[in-house]
Design a protein around this motif. Structure first.
Motif, short mmCIF file in Angstrom:
data_model
loop_
_atom_site.label_atom_id
_atom_site.label_comp_id
_atom_site.label_asym_id
_atom_site.label_seq_id
_atom_site.Cartn_x
_atom_site.Cartn_y
_atom_site.Cartn_z
N ARG A 53 0.84 -1.21 0.00
CA ARG A 53 0.00 0.00 0.00
C ARG A 53 0.87 1.25 0.00
O ARG A 53 0.75 2.12 0.87
N THR A 54 1.78 1.36 -0.94
CA THR A 54 2.72 2.48 -0.95
C THR A 54 2.00 3.78 -1.27
O THR A 54 0.88 3.80 -1.79
N ARG A 55 2.69 4.88 -0.96
CA ARG A 55 2.13 6.21 -1.21
C ARG A 55 2.09 6.53 -2.69
O ARG A 55 1.35 7.42 -3.12
N SER A 56 2.85 5.84 -3.50
CA SER A 56 2.92 6.10 -4.93
C SER A 56 1.52 6.15 -5.54
O SER A 56 0.72 5.23 -5.40
N GLY A 57 1.24 7.25 -6.23
CA GLY A 57 -0.06 7.41 -6.87
C GLY A 57 -1.14 7.92 -5.95
O GLY A 57 -2.27 8.16 -6.39
N ARG A 58 -0.82 8.06 -4.67
CA ARG A 58 -1.80 8.57 -3.70
C ARG A 58 -1.39 9.96 -3.25
O ARG A 58 -0.20 10.26 -3.10
N GLU A 59 -2.35 10.79 -2.98
CA GLU A 59 -2.07 12.16 -2.57
C GLU A 59 -1.47 12.19 -1.17
O GLU A 59 -1.92 11.51 -0.26
N ARG A 60 -0.39 12.99 -1.02
CA ARG A 60 0.21 13.17 0.29
C ARG A 60 -0.66 14.10 1.14
O ARG A 60 -1.52 14.79 0.64
N GLY A 61 -0.36 14.11 2.43
CA GLY A 61 -1.07 15.02 3.31
C GLY A 61 -1.94 14.28 4.31
O GLY A 61 -2.04 13.04 4.29
N PRO A 62 -2.60 15.02 5.20
CA PRO A 62 -3.36 14.40 6.28
C PRO A 62 -4.78 13.97 5.93
O PRO A 62 -5.43 13.31 6.72
N ALA A 63 -5.27 14.32 4.74
CA ALA A 63 -6.68 14.06 4.43
C ALA A 63 -7.02 12.57 4.47
O ALA A 63 -8.05 12.17 5.03
#
Length: 396
Positions: free
Chosen positions: A19-29
Motif C-alpha cells: 500500500r505504498t504512497r505512490s499514486g496517492r495524494e500526500r497530506g493528512p486528508a
C-alpha cells in the motif's frame, strides 16, 4: 472499527507493504478520513508530535521512557522499523502484538483496500492506543509537518521539532526555509511548540508559530527547560540536543519527574556498539548529510566503513563526512532501490559487496583485531547488520 475484524493467524504484511504512497495524494486528508471511519480513536488520548530532519527516533525513545517513568500509560508511534513491523507501535514500552496487526489488516482489506501504508499504520496505532486506554502517545512524523499524515491528529498536547536540514527535497522543498515552513506548519494555537532548531530554520519556525498563536519554547527563550542534569545514555554530541528537547517537552507538560527516566533511554542503531571477535562494530542509521555530519563529529576515526544507501538520497553529500573517518571502505546494497555499490566503489574508492551479510563479513575481515568498523548509510542496512550480529552472537 465499523465491524469486528476476523482474527487471522498471522499478518498479511505483503498486502500492507504494497500500500505504498505512490499514486496517492500526500497530506493528512487520507489519514483523517480513515481515523473518522474508525470512530476517531485519536481523540481518546493526548499526542506529542515529534517532527524534524534527524533525531526524531531518539527523541521519541527518550520521551516514551520519560512519560512511562512519570507514571503515564504511554504509546509510541515511529518509523521505520529495523526488524519487525510491530516496532512501529508500542504500548507501555512493548511492541504491539502481531495478532492485533493481523486483525487490523483483515479489516482494512475489506473496508479500506485503497488506503496508504503510512495512513494505515497510523490508524492501527491510534486504534490500539485507544483500546488500551493510553493517556498520552509520542507520535513521530513521517515526512514534514503540515504535509504529514500525523497532521490529522486531534488532541495534540505539544509539538517538538528537533532540527531542520536538507532532506526529502522532492517532497518538502529545496531550501531549508521551505522545509522549515512545512515542519513548522504543525504549530497550533495555544499548543506548546518546542524546538532545538537554529539559524534560518529557527527564524521561520518562530514566524510560523507567531502567526499560528503557538507559544514557542527554545533553549534561548527558556534555558531552564532545556537544561540537562547529566548526559543521556544515548551516545554522541547530537544526542545532547535530542535529550534537551525531550526533557524540555516533559517539563512543559508537567512531567519533570520523568526526566531521569528519559535520560536512561536507549534506541537501537544509534551509535550502537557491538563486539565481534575483539573488534568494535558501531551501527548507526545515519542516512542524510545532516546525520552523517553529526556521526562524523561523534566518531572521529574508524578502521573500516561499511556503507550503503538508497539512491533517492544525496549520496555524495551523505558519504562525504564519512570518507575521512576510515581508510578502508566496503559498499553494499541495503535494498532494491540502493545506490549501486560498484558505482560507489568506483567513485569513492573501496570494495563493492552487494549482499549486505557478505559485505559485513568482508568488512569484519578487513578490520584489524582491536579495531573499529563503522556501519552507516541506511536504517535498512542497520537492521540487517544488527540481525546478523545478533545471530553470530547466539551461534557463538
Amino acid at each position: 472499527m465499523t465491524d469486528a475484524p476476523v482474527p487471522s493467524s498471522s499478518p498479511d504484511y505483503g498486502w500492507l507493504y504494497a500500500r505504498t504512497r505512490s499514486g496517492r495524494e500526500r497530506g493528512p486528508a487520507g489519514a483523517r478520513a480513515l481515523l473518522d471511519t474508525l470512530g476517531r480513536p485519536d481523540a481518546a488520548f493526548r499526542s506529542v508530535r515529534v517532527i524534524g530532519t534527524n533525531g526524531k527516533g531518539s527523541t521519541c525513545a527518550m520521551l516514551e521512557a520519560g512519560l512511562i517513568a512519570a507514571g503515564l500509560r504511554t504509546g509510541r508511534f515511529t518509523s521505520p522499523h529495523l526488524h519487525e513491523y510491530e516496532e512501529r507501535i508500542r504500548l507501555q514500552g512493548v511492541n504491539l502484538d502481531a495478532s492485533r496487526t493481523a486483525a487490523f489488516i483483515t479489516w482494512a482489506q475489506a473496508h479500506v483496500p485503497d488506503a496508504a501504508f503510512f495512513d494505515l499504520t497510523l490508524a492501527l496505532a491510534c486504534s490500539a492506543f485507544a483500546e488500551n486506554r493510553v493517556e498520552i502517545a509520542v507520535m513521530e512524523a513521517g515526512v514534514g509537518g503540515l504535509s504529514d499524515a500525523t497532521q490529522a491528529l486531534t488532541n495534540v498536547a505539544a509539538v517538538a521539532i528537533t532540527n531542520v536540514d536538507l532532506d526529502h527535497m522532492g517532497v518538502l522543498g529545496t531550501t531549508v526555509e521551505a522545509i522549515a515552513r512545512d515542519k513548522a506548519g504543525a504549530a497550533r494555537a495555544g499548543v506548546p511548540l518546542l524546538t532545538t532548531a537554529t539559524g534560518r530554520a529557527l527564524e521561520v519556525i518562530r514566524d510560523v508559530a507567531t502567526a499560528a498563536g503557538a507559544p514557542l519554547f527554545t533553549p534561548d527563550t527558556h534555558p531552564e527547560l532545556f537544561s540537562l542534569p547529566r548526559p543521556p545514555a544515548l551516545v554522541g554530541p547530537h544526542q545532547l540536543q535530542n535529550a534537551a528537547l525531550a526533557v524540555a517537552t516533559l517539563r512543559t507538560l508537567g512531567y519533570a519527574g520523568g526526566v531521569d527516566g528519559a535520560l536512561l533511554a536507549t534506541h537501537p542503531a544509534r551509535l550502537e556498539r557491538f563486539t565481534v571477535s575483539g573488534r568494535t562494530v558501531l551501527v548507526d542509521g545515519a542516512h542524510n548529510p545532516h546525520a552523517t555530519r553529526a556521526l562524523a563529529a561523534a566518531v572521529p576515526r574508524a578502521d573500516v566503513l561499511l556503507f550503503g544507501n538508497l539512491a533517492r538520497k544525496d549520496t555524495a553529500a551523505t558519504l562525504a563526512p564519512l570518507l575521512t573517518l576510515a581508510p578502508v571502505r566496503v559498499y553494499t546494497s541495503p535494498g532494491d532501490l540502493a545506490t549501486p555499490p560498484a558505482d560507489l566503489a568506483a567513485t569513492f574508492g573501496g570494495e563493492a559487496v552487494p549482499e549486505p551479510r557478505a559485505a559485513l563479513a568482508r568488512a569484519l575481515a578487513l578490520t584489524p583485531a582491536g579495531g573499529t568498523l563503522l556501519v552507516a548509510g541506511s536504517l535498512y542496512l542497520a537492521g540487517t547488520v544488527r540481525a546478523e550480529l545478533s545471530r553470530r552472537s547466539s551461534d557463538s
